[in-house]
Write a protein that holds these residues in place. Structure first.
Motif, PDB file in Angstrom:
ATOM      1  N   GLU A 166      21.459  27.523 -10.078  1.00  0.00           N
ATOM      2  CA  GLU A 166      22.605  26.895  -9.325  1.00  0.00           C
ATOM      3  C   GLU A 166      22.692  27.531  -8.362  1.00  0.00           C
ATOM      4  O   GLU A 166      23.280  28.584  -8.106  1.00  0.00           O
ATOM      5  N   ILE A 167      23.151  26.458  -7.377  1.00  0.00           N
ATOM      6  CA  ILE A 167      23.657  27.088  -5.918  1.00  0.00           C
ATOM      7  C   ILE A 167      24.669  26.783  -5.461  1.00  0.00           C
ATOM      8  O   ILE A 167      24.564  25.203  -5.494  1.00  0.00           O
ATOM      9  N   ASP A 168      25.296  27.353  -4.074  1.00  0.00           N
ATOM     10  CA  ASP A 168      26.006  27.008  -3.478  1.00  0.00           C
ATOM     11  C   ASP A 168      25.624  26.307  -2.521  1.00  0.00           C
ATOM     12  O   ASP A 168      25.186  26.673  -1.599  1.00  0.00           O
ATOM     13  N   TYR A 169      25.628  24.550  -1.981  1.00  0.00           N
ATOM     14  CA  TYR A 169      24.598  24.451  -1.102  1.00  0.00           C
ATOM     15  C   TYR A 169      25.539  23.690   0.508  1.00  0.00           C
ATOM     16  O   TYR A 169      26.957  22.794   0.015  1.00  0.00           O
ATOM     17  N   THR A 180      28.914  21.981  -1.535  1.00  0.00           N
ATOM     18  CA  THR A 180      28.966  21.575  -2.902  1.00  0.00           C
ATOM     19  C   THR A 180      28.212  23.200  -3.611  1.00  0.00           C
ATOM     20  O   THR A 180      27.699  23.743  -3.098  1.00  0.00           O
ATOM     21  N   THR A 181      28.665  22.572  -4.728  1.00  0.00           N
ATOM     22  CA  THR A 181      27.148  23.690  -6.177  1.00  0.00           C
ATOM     23  C   THR A 181      26.920  22.521  -6.750  1.00  0.00           C
ATOM     24  O   THR A 181      27.480  21.357  -7.201  1.00  0.00           O
ATOM     25  N   ARG A 182      25.675  22.660  -7.386  1.00  0.00           N
ATOM     26  CA  ARG A 182      24.763  21.808  -8.056  1.00  0.00           C
ATOM     27  C   ARG A 182      23.708  22.493  -8.985  1.00  0.00           C
ATOM     28  O   ARG A 182      23.060  23.800  -8.179  1.00  0.00           O
ATOM     29  N   ARG A 204      22.544  16.916  -9.945  1.00  0.00           N
ATOM     30  CA  ARG A 204      24.419  16.715  -9.550  1.00  0.00           C
ATOM     31  C   ARG A 204      23.906  15.182  -9.496  1.00  0.00           C
ATOM     32  O   ARG A 204      24.830  14.525  -9.536  1.00  0.00           O
ATOM     33  N   ARG A 260      22.435  31.363  -8.108  1.00  0.00           N
ATOM     34  CA  ARG A 260      22.952  31.648  -9.184  1.00  0.00           C
ATOM     35  C   ARG A 260      22.069  31.425 -10.683  1.00  0.00           C
ATOM     36  O   ARG A 260      21.803  30.390 -10.279  1.00  0.00           O
TER      37      ARG A 260
END
Length: 313
Positions: free
Chosen positions: A154-157, A166-168, A190, A206
């Motif tokens: 999971e990344i915050d981008y 965004t979180t995807r 996403r 993460r």
């Protein structure tokens, strides 16, 4: 059709030459593994070298490449044996370009190119004074490890096109360097589609505790094309002044026609209107939207919004 941009491929070809020269008898298979490309793509790269040379383009003025029983050999043209005379400005430019080449995956940081650059650095009289930023990121190693382990993360981008965070969840297929930045090619859950992400815009990574099937990776023959237009992406036709011809070389396009006055008529696919706004504002009077009608005033409207913000502040 859009054509692959030449930047990453040229960098790879330039990095291939000193590696092959320093490792006589290296095989196609070994080179493909080191430079993280398919053998077919590597063969296409090597096919470019015999076309490199100086007039009158006789055999002694061209680079010769041979592949015998899978082993690759290179013979440099005779002009490579001549002493090279450089001005300080030319030496500095060569040093910066060479440092950038060492960032190409597969380059030998202790090989002949690195040795030559060290000597050039000393000759310029300021050893260690030049540093080249190739777009590293705190998350780069984490994403490389995830791609190598087929780990879903999971990344915050931060999306530069949409100007939003965004979180995807993504399946990172491959991490690669192109045009001075690192990218991760991945399946984005996403949007349920393949996407490319700039690594320096990834704010956090993460673990999800899940893994993906490596067989799901897309065909990577178009790895040099950082943006791959989708059928439903909008198309815009631009008229570019001669001074804006860098747009043709720097961005994937579906058609480009040069006119007698040196200007260009170019059709681009765009992922987001915000990206086109920034391009038009940067180009100013050197670019005019020809079509579609609903985008004719996009650049002027974006410039007006920026002007109002400055006036308000």
């Amino acid at each position: 059709m859009s054509r692959p941009l030449v930047g990453p491929r040229l960098q790879r070809v330039l990095a291939l030459v000193p590696w092959i020269l320093a490792h006589p008898g290296v095989t196609l298979t070994e080179l493909a593994a080191r430079f993280e490309v398919s053998e077919r793509e590597l063969e296409r790269d090597l096919e470019l070298l015999p076309m490199c040379g100086l007039p009158p383009y006789t055999a002694d003025r061209l680079i010769d490449v041979s592949v015998i029983d899978g082993s690759v050999e290179i013979r440099l043209a005779e002009y490579f044996e001549r002493p090279l005379r450089l001005t300080p400005a030319e030496g500095l430019a060569l040093l910066a370009a060479g440092r950038a080449l060492l960032a190409v995956p597969g380059s030998d940081v202790d090989g002949p190119l690195a040795t030559a650059l060290a000597k050039l650095d000393d000759a310029l009289g300021a050893p260690g004074a030049l540093a080249v930023d190739v777009g590293t990121s705190d998350q780069l190693e984490r994403l490389q490890d995830a791609a190598a382990a087929d780990e879903r993360v999971e990344i915050d981008y931060f999306s530069f096109a949409r100007d939003e965070m965004t979180t995807r969840v993504i399946d990172p297929w491959r991490v690669f360097h192109a045009f001075g930045a690192w990218y991760v090619a991945a399946w984005c859950h996403r949007v349920d589609a393949e996407r490319l992400f700039r690594v320096d815009r990834v704010r956090a990574v993460r673990a999800t505790g899940e893994h993906f099937d490596p067989a799901s990776r897309a065909d990577d023959d178009t790895r040099d094309l950082v943006y791959r237009p989708r059928p439903d992406d909008p198309r815009v036709t631009l008229h570019l002044a001669p001074s804006a011809d860098w747009v043709v070389e720097s961005h994937p396009h579906e058609s480009a026609t040069r006119r007698k006055d040196g200007s260009w008529r170019v059709v681009l696919a765009i992922s987001e209107p915000a990206w086109l706004e920034r391009l038009l504002v940067g180009l100013g009077p050197d670019a005019t939207v020809v079509a579609p009608p609903e985008l004719l005033s996009l650049g002027a409207d974006a410039a007006a919004r920026l002007r109002h913000r400055y006036e308000d502040s």
